[in-house]
Write a protein that holds these residues in place. Sequence first.
Motif, mmCIF file in Angstrom:
data_model
loop_
_atom_site.group_PDB
_atom_site.id
_atom_site.type_symbol
_atom_site.label_atom_id
_atom_site.label_comp_id
_atom_site.label_asym_id
_atom_site.label_seq_id
_atom_site.Cartn_x
_atom_site.Cartn_y
_atom_site.Cartn_z
ATOM 1 N N VAL A 63 0.869 -1.177 0.000
ATOM 2 C CA VAL A 63 0.000 0.000 0.000
ATOM 3 C C VAL A 63 0.904 1.225 0.000
ATOM 4 C CG1 VAL A 63 -1.747 1.311 1.257
ATOM 5 C CG2 VAL A 63 -1.868 -1.180 1.219
ATOM 6 N N VAL A 64 0.694 2.111 -0.978
ATOM 7 C CA VAL A 64 1.534 3.296 -1.137
ATOM 8 C C VAL A 64 0.722 4.531 -0.783
ATOM 9 C CG1 VAL A 64 2.941 4.651 -2.721
ATOM 10 C CG2 VAL A 64 2.858 2.151 -2.944
ATOM 11 N N ASN A 65 1.284 5.360 0.120
ATOM 12 C CA ASN A 65 0.652 6.614 0.537
ATOM 13 C C ASN A 65 1.541 7.784 0.180
ATOM 14 O OD1 ASN A 65 -0.277 4.600 3.010
ATOM 15 N ND2 ASN A 65 -1.880 5.975 2.325
ATOM 16 N N ILE A 66 0.947 8.814 -0.410
ATOM 17 C CA ILE A 66 1.644 10.065 -0.688
ATOM 18 C C ILE A 66 0.701 11.196 -0.297
ATOM 19 C CG2 ILE A 66 2.645 11.558 -2.465
ATOM 20 C CD1 ILE A 66 3.345 9.079 -4.038
ATOM 21 N N GLY A 67 1.236 12.236 0.376
ATOM 22 C CA GLY A 67 0.354 13.321 0.779
ATOM 23 C C GLY A 67 1.113 14.547 1.241
ATOM 24 N N LEU A 68 0.347 15.537 1.669
ATOM 25 C CA LEU A 68 0.887 16.808 2.160
ATOM 26 C C LEU A 68 0.158 17.198 3.443
ATOM 27 C CD1 LEU A 68 0.993 18.840 -1.186
ATOM 28 C CD2 LEU A 68 2.973 17.878 0.010
ATOM 29 N N ILE A 69 0.911 17.785 4.371
ATOM 30 C CA ILE A 69 0.319 18.311 5.590
ATOM 31 C C ILE A 69 0.676 19.792 5.716
ATOM 32 C CG2 ILE A 69 2.277 17.374 6.905
ATOM 33 C CD1 ILE A 69 0.433 17.343 9.347
ATOM 34 N N PRO A 70 -0.307 20.690 5.737
ATOM 35 C CA PRO A 70 -0.015 22.122 5.856
ATOM 36 C C PRO A 70 0.526 22.459 7.252
ATOM 37 C CG PRO A 70 -2.243 21.731 5.013
ATOM 38 C CD PRO A 70 -1.749 20.434 5.542
ATOM 39 N N VAL A 71 1.494 23.358 7.291
ATOM 40 C CA VAL A 71 2.073 23.794 8.565
ATOM 41 C C VAL A 71 2.344 25.295 8.522
ATOM 42 C CG1 VAL A 71 3.164 21.571 9.075
ATOM 43 C CG2 VAL A 71 4.430 23.314 7.801
ATOM 44 N N THR A 72 2.396 25.870 9.693
ATOM 45 C CA THR A 72 2.879 27.246 9.856
ATOM 46 C C THR A 72 4.100 27.199 10.758
ATOM 47 O OG1 THR A 72 0.662 28.170 9.604
ATOM 48 C CG2 THR A 72 2.322 29.565 10.644
ATOM 49 N N VAL A 73 5.227 27.667 10.235
ATOM 50 C CA VAL A 73 6.492 27.624 10.979
ATOM 51 C C VAL A 73 6.840 29.043 11.415
ATOM 52 C CG1 VAL A 73 8.922 26.943 10.938
ATOM 53 C CG2 VAL A 73 7.235 25.674 9.574
ATOM 54 N N THR A 74 7.064 29.210 12.711
ATOM 55 C CA THR A 74 7.442 30.514 13.267
ATOM 56 C C THR A 74 8.817 30.395 13.908
ATOM 57 O OG1 THR A 74 5.117 31.029 13.707
ATOM 58 C CG2 THR A 74 6.768 32.369 14.840
ATOM 59 N N VAL A 75 9.728 31.274 13.511
ATOM 60 C CA VAL A 75 11.115 31.217 13.979
ATOM 61 C C VAL A 75 11.469 32.534 14.664
ATOM 62 C CG1 VAL A 75 13.534 30.955 13.294
ATOM 63 C CG2 VAL A 75 11.740 29.638 12.121
#
Length: 254
Positions: A129-141
């Motif tokens: 089983v092959v999974n490909i995806g994206l997860i949105p993030v907000t990065v604060t430095v």
Amino acid sequence: MGNFSKQNPMHSNWGSACSDSDWGMGNDSRFGHDSKFKKSCNVCKSQDASACNCNFRAPARQLAAPLNSDCVLVNSVVGSKAVQKVAETTLPFTAFAPVIPAGSTIRTVSVVPNLAGITRNTTIIRDKVVNIGLIPVTVTVTFTAPGTTTPVLTATLATSLPFQEHTDFPGACPEDMVVEPPLTIEGIFAQPGVPVIGPTGLVTANAILVKIVLRTTITVTRQVIVDPNGGICDVNERRCETTTTPTTNTLPAP
């Protein structure tokens, strides 16, 4: 309903089922000529024999068409596994707003994922089983410029981290189905100072590696036919036949 007396089988403790006139004992105003009630039955000398016709029946229900087979179609479980997926990417200082100057000292890195915005594509190849995806993030430095300790400045970046994973499922075939509940987060990691190739091709340490470990359960099912004796046969007996060329999938963009 009540105890009928021996003298009159149609008399009860609560009164007679017939009028007194029917028993030769005078008129009963309850069942006079202008009464709307019919005589109870023939024993009361009623002229309307239909008064005792109590074969009432409910209207016939409309039933669905009967089945012409005693077999049933069910989903058989090929396998179920708890799996992890890793979403990660390297973010150069120049991707943030405002741009983090090269050589800055990174103080803190905050990564806030948006689970509701996750997009994923799942497909099955033979035994995997092959999974490909994206997860949105907000990065604060937060950082300080090179050579200083103050002031502490802030830069942000809204982006998406790609993830992919292939999970071994012996016996799984391309036409099987995958059930996968929502992803949960097990850990979030950030590492400043990782190498990155700059615009001129020079490798520097002006980047931050961000990684998120995700967890879910993958269940592979297959439609089969079960007969009354418990015998099982596949809906598609050729679903696992190998092809002469490898499977190639172009997945939709998120």
